[in-house]
Motif scaffolding. Structure first.
Motif, mmCIF file in Angstrom:
data_model
loop_
_atom_site.group_PDB
_atom_site.id
_atom_site.type_symbol
_atom_site.label_atom_id
_atom_site.label_comp_id
_atom_site.label_asym_id
_atom_site.label_seq_id
_atom_site.Cartn_x
_atom_site.Cartn_y
_atom_site.Cartn_z
ATOM 1 N N HIS A 7 0.633 -1.151 0.125
ATOM 2 C CA HIS A 7 0.139 0.154 -0.081
ATOM 3 C C HIS A 7 0.995 1.178 0.063
ATOM 4 C CE1 HIS A 7 0.067 0.203 4.770
ATOM 5 N NE2 HIS A 7 1.081 0.091 4.297
ATOM 6 N N GLY A 174 -6.100 3.617 10.850
ATOM 7 C CA GLY A 174 -5.917 3.307 9.722
ATOM 8 C C GLY A 174 -4.856 2.134 9.782
ATOM 9 N N VAL A 176 -1.837 -0.140 8.370
ATOM 10 C CA VAL A 176 -1.475 -1.544 8.145
ATOM 11 C C VAL A 176 -0.714 -2.009 8.402
ATOM 12 C CG1 VAL A 176 -2.626 -3.480 6.603
ATOM 13 C CG2 VAL A 176 -3.675 -1.678 6.800
ATOM 14 N N GLU A 177 -0.342 -2.757 9.260
ATOM 15 C CA GLU A 177 0.635 -3.385 9.575
ATOM 16 C C GLU A 177 0.949 -5.047 8.902
ATOM 17 O OE1 GLU A 177 1.797 -3.698 13.839
ATOM 18 O OE2 GLU A 177 2.158 -1.587 14.311
ATOM 19 N N THR A 178 0.133 -5.499 8.790
ATOM 20 C CA THR A 178 -0.253 -6.495 7.889
ATOM 21 C C THR A 178 -1.015 -6.455 6.193
ATOM 22 O OG1 THR A 178 -0.345 -8.066 10.229
ATOM 23 C CG2 THR A 178 -0.696 -9.525 7.358
ATOM 24 N N SER A 279 -1.398 2.157 14.635
ATOM 25 C CA SER A 279 -3.473 2.039 14.113
ATOM 26 C C SER A 279 -3.960 2.575 15.528
ATOM 27 C CB SER A 279 -4.414 2.010 13.507
ATOM 28 O OG SER A 279 -4.088 0.045 13.662
ATOM 29 N N GLU A 288 -2.542 -12.417 12.082
ATOM 30 C CA GLU A 288 -2.092 -11.879 11.654
ATOM 31 C C GLU A 288 -0.138 -12.400 12.035
ATOM 32 O OE1 GLU A 288 -2.483 -7.111 11.865
ATOM 33 O OE2 GLU A 288 -2.032 -8.208 14.088
#
Lengths: 400, 400, 400, 400
Positions: A7, A174, A176-178, A279, A288
């Protein structure tokens, strides 16, 4: 299989951008990472392994000032002669250093002054880039990669700062770590044989991955997906932290002395597991890949599974068989020189070689690694008890 | 002789100002002290004994919220329910506390939020003061004096933060730490006799100075002026820090383990002495009274002079004979209860009594003490190895 | 009422024994204390505050060698020139010292060699005593009293060594730590008035008890018997160690950091309380006076009872009203100089004065104190967190 | 070339001696090592890495009691049920352990009792050996090798105990730490190729040297003799300890924090170098191989020479080219498992695998290693900062 696209917006899309564009792109990204911060967040240092964000912003700037402007720009005047002392890190070759512990006590220079420092250096660099001699190209590339490494540290250190604040403020809603689920729990089989290790391409790479050489590997199986939070919870619930037989001697002492019972940033509140991510504080997502576990924990989990961690050679030989790039992956290899390694002369010689004792190799890349920064041969390293990196666990087992 | 009037503008000129005026005056002064700060200066905590300025601003506010608004304002809603936990100090009676060491790691709440908190509490306090029951007057007075104590700490802690920054930024150009010279080196003689000790007036005073009682004193001589930087330099130059015979056993260990060779904030640069004051790094003024010396150092200097420090009783019995108020003065008295002392019940009971072991009494006041805050019977206390207070040395000797 | 006579055999029955007899008596008693020891017990040092018995035997011998033989016996040759370095204690005036921490690591000189050292010095001393000049009498008396102090330390240190051995070996079966029950729980009333403090007799006494002076005391009540194990158990069972309101701030930190839940040498085994005494590990006798509690614990127990500890002046003024001598009694007085106190010149000047900060006064004597060594004016001192002395608690309360 | 034969008398001359003879031979040798000790020397523990000799004597005995007598002798009664607790070392599988730090505080059991314990176990073992089932043979061999490892530790720990005593008592006059000069400073050349690593014979060996495997090596040169004291002195005199560029980052911190300026046991007295050896404090012999240097120091010296340490594979591949056996030789290999390694089940499983992190491999043997104990494939390991082993430096360099 290549590292999954993600992303993150800020990719250097083509290689043939100009040096100026590249310089600006990288320098700007450091500042963008800091945009969601309050001014106070730039200043603190909650533990010795973490640096204040303003220090990262200044230190990466100092690198270009010290190794490029001062050397190749005859008319250059330093922004502030004391900054060399304040924002040097470990480069023993460049005079005295501030004790690392003190970084979090320095309210001055202010954040504003450090942004001025960045602008001042950037302005001079952009002028200089028009006529920078070719011999400086390597140092410039080191400067880019150095700043990218600190971009990753900005993420990890910001997480530490906010994740240890009793108010648990999110860095960015929002975030995103995964980036994608890792669901393929099958194992790739790698046959016995001779494999080539090390970087042999034409792009930038570090001295620690040079010295391409062949290694003999026994056959092994390596899992295509990383260990999940659910699997790690099973380990905890099976008494993993209380059973010495899964642990190294030093790991067991570490567990007992620090009363470790879960990964960093995990909190059990009224019987329910939460984890702090960038987040905010959220219910633990069990699918995850687990992160923020030390080498000791990774190794103990693998032993509990009846398996082991791969060596860095096994990892590199198999890397095309699985997705990687969400977590730095623990290996069972100590960080040591490749055959024929010798430290470069001068200040840059300190960059890698001096850490080649007591640390273990991490391979891959993480969600916090800047795009295009890592590669299959990249060797990251970490002390076995530390956890603030976005690291993860890939399982390996012998062929039986 | 009374405490010398000084340059400080913000005096409560007459006693019969309204409670609201007094409230506003004291609350506003804390914020004025902080005006010269950069936002980053509010955040850091370079040593465990020092608190970040923003913590002081919040903690003093919490006092009024906790002990007055929550008790006497039925409709009051806390600004933030977590602040009670974050900004409590040592009051064990009010729930859990943040570890003191962590104060300097908390980037949130921000400085801006803390000023909003102050405004919120002030608005509610000013409304409440119109109909506050008389029973609350004592706690209100404690709140005033409590905030004044933290105003002094703001000065000492700001000095520590800026004085340990490698850039040595001034707090305020022209800030004067010595209001008037102390040049009268003669000694007052106090004859043997019975003297009254403790506070017996009608104004506010602390429980630790109550229990007025008589003490018998042997005759003694006490110097009218404080020890100067010049005299302290003579002690240093005579090997004071290397001759164990002047030191307490614990003091000698402290000197050796911490490699102490001069007062705090003194720097010897190329053979010349400087000291950091709130106006910046300046050449040492040899006529000023020495400050930032520990009890151990004060006691060793007195021994080197062939004299001693006064007891707190000797100090109080003689206080009208000399100017005082520029430095907190070390005494050779341990901080212990007066006859008949008993801790008040409840949270305020912790205020003084719990510190009555391992600390020594300081008497007088310093240039950082808010006007009208101290008095002849006031008992300050300090651990014998600490130096961040504006403290000084008054010599005493027996009649022979 | 005088100090109760006890079971100890070795009393100096009349004052007019010869100096030689006195010398031999005292020197022999140190060796008798060590008779029940195994050779290994002489060597170890389980904590920094405890010294190996062989060190005590050598150090007390060194005192006579250093301050008497070397000064008054022209032909004297030291037994071993290195012993001055090894067995000096804190006398900074006599050259370099061994770090205290290292005492327990020195297997050499052997116990046998130290007994030879004692014999060598004793032989020379006995010869010298025939013609020792009168000016040496005071130092000789200091030597006697010094050895007696170390006799008490032999008991406490042996107890620490054996009481921390997992086998809990008894020092001597049948050794009695409580010579007589203390059952009179009534309080003596001491009226307001002026009382004389300090030693004014003709016998040996220390400089710290000189400076006889008058003090004014408010009326108070002081208990005739010491606090018992049963009373202390009631404090524990009432949550004494978990309720901060009874503790000094430093005491509370000490409890939490060291996880203190009972006096030293108390062990709770399968729900039953035991205590190690010099006669071995035995069921806790609830009627004995409690011992091995720190100042912090003594003070907390008194607060829990709604009372307080006496000051050392209150203790001395009342001492004839009660039996004392089984336990060193905690007072709420810091150890500070009496009026007119000045340190003697030279090495003996270090004996007392240098400890006059951070310690609290103990009064009385204990079951381990050699007969005839203590007196009503005797001032012992101890850091507030230590517990290895045989100390106890006497309660005091104001007249209301 | 084989390991040089040496002066040590007690060799197992032929392999086909009986188990009883071997048992007695090994057990007796431990006691012979201790013969020159005074009883006090058995007791102390000057640093956490060193154990008291009496502990070694008891711990090796406990091994046979725990793993053989208790398992194979139905009628066996333990000598003392508490000894299992006191003399266990790191075997987490056998109940609770005494904290290692406390070993030096235990005066009991006495040395005499421990010799009785040895006799008791030996008597039972000799009876049992007549009918010991074959399945026990491996554990018995482990017991032999375990005791031999502690025989080496007896030498190193006795050296530490006596060498840190201010009297520097010799262990045994005439004890020789260097059996033969190492004068051949030429280098053996080892060509590029595939080499076999690991133990493949029929004798006893440890699990950590199993997993025979092939490795690919680049060509290198390795020196036939060890680095001498003279060469190490040259390094010191050239400022080796003050020039960061030769050191690992952790090594540099270690040097500064511990103020390291020479090998352990070296003393500079009035401008002349001495070293403590087991024969006493003597003038430094410049031709002896340097010993008691840490991995950090070995690595820095090699860097100063422009060379490096060999890896453990390079060492093993070349070991037949040089004399070895006087010093454990530092390698630049971390101690990690060989391919296919898995920990044995049960208590013995802890023996090696749990130390496979943070330690570096030592190869060879030292003058203190019992005869016939080591072999070319033997893998010893050591933390990189430790120095109490008889270790040395072999230089290596790449083929250029």
């Amino acid at each position: 299989m290549e590292r999954h696209s993600d992303h993150r917006q800020h990719t250097l899309e083509h290689e043939n951008i100009s040096l100026k564009e590249k310089y600006l792109f990288i320098r700007k990204y450091s500042e963008e990472i800091c945009k969601p911060l309050e001014q106070e967040d730039y200043v603190v240092q909650p533990t010795v392994d973490v640096s204040p964000p303003k220090w990262h912003l200044a230190h990466t700037t100092w690198f270009f000032e010290e190794f490029i402007l001062c050397k190749y720009d005859k008319d250059y005047k330093r922004f502030n002669s004391k900054f060399s002392y304040l924002f040097n890190s470990y480069y023993n070759t460049v005079g005295d250093r501030v004790l690392r512990l003190d970084r979090g006590n320095m309210s001055r220079p202010t954040v504003e002054e450090i942004y001025q420092y960045r602008k001042y250096v950037d302005d001079h660099m952009l002028e200089l880039l028009d006529y920078l001699p070719a011999e400086a190209n390597y140092v410039l590339e080191v400067g880019f990669n150095h700043e990218q490494q600190h971009q990753e540290l900005l993420f990890t250190d910001i997480k530490y700062i906010l994740g240890h604040n009793p108010l648990f403020p999110p860095y960015k809603t929002g975030f995103v770590e995964t980036l994608y689920p890792e669901i393929n729990n099958t194992f790739a089989f790698i046959p016995e044989g001779e494999y080539t290790i090390g970087y042999s391409g034409y792009g930038f790479s570090y001295d620690n991955e040079h010295g391409v050489h062949r290694v003999l590997l026994k056959p092994y199986h390596i899992r295509k997906s990383l260990v999940t939070n659910q699997e790690y919870l099973d380990f905890i619930n099976d008494g993993g932290y209380t059973r010495w037989e899964y642990w190294h001697s030093d790991g067991w002492e570490w567990v007992k002395q620090n009363n470790i019972t879960a990964p960093l940033y995990w909190y059990s509140i009224e019987g329910k597991w939460y984890r702090y991510s960038l987040s905010g504080l959220e219910t633990l997502n069990r699918d995850e890949p687990v992160t923020h576990i030390s080498f000791y924990e990774a190794s103990a989990l693998a032993a509990w599974k009846g398996m082991r961690l791969p060596t860095e050679f096994e990892w590199e030989a198999a890397a095309d068989q699985f997705n990687w790039g969400q977590r730095w992956e623990h290996t069972n290899s100590a960080y040591l020189p490749y055959p024929g390694y010798s430290k470069p002369d001068g200040a840059l010689g300190e960059y890698n070689g001096k850490f080649m004792v007591n640390t273990m190799v991490l391979r891959g890349a993480s969600v916090a690694t800047p795009p295009n920064h890592s590669r299959k041969s990249y060797r990251n390293f970490f002390y076995p008890q530390l956890r603030w990196q976005f690291n993860g666990i890939r399982l390996c087992k012998d062929n039986q």
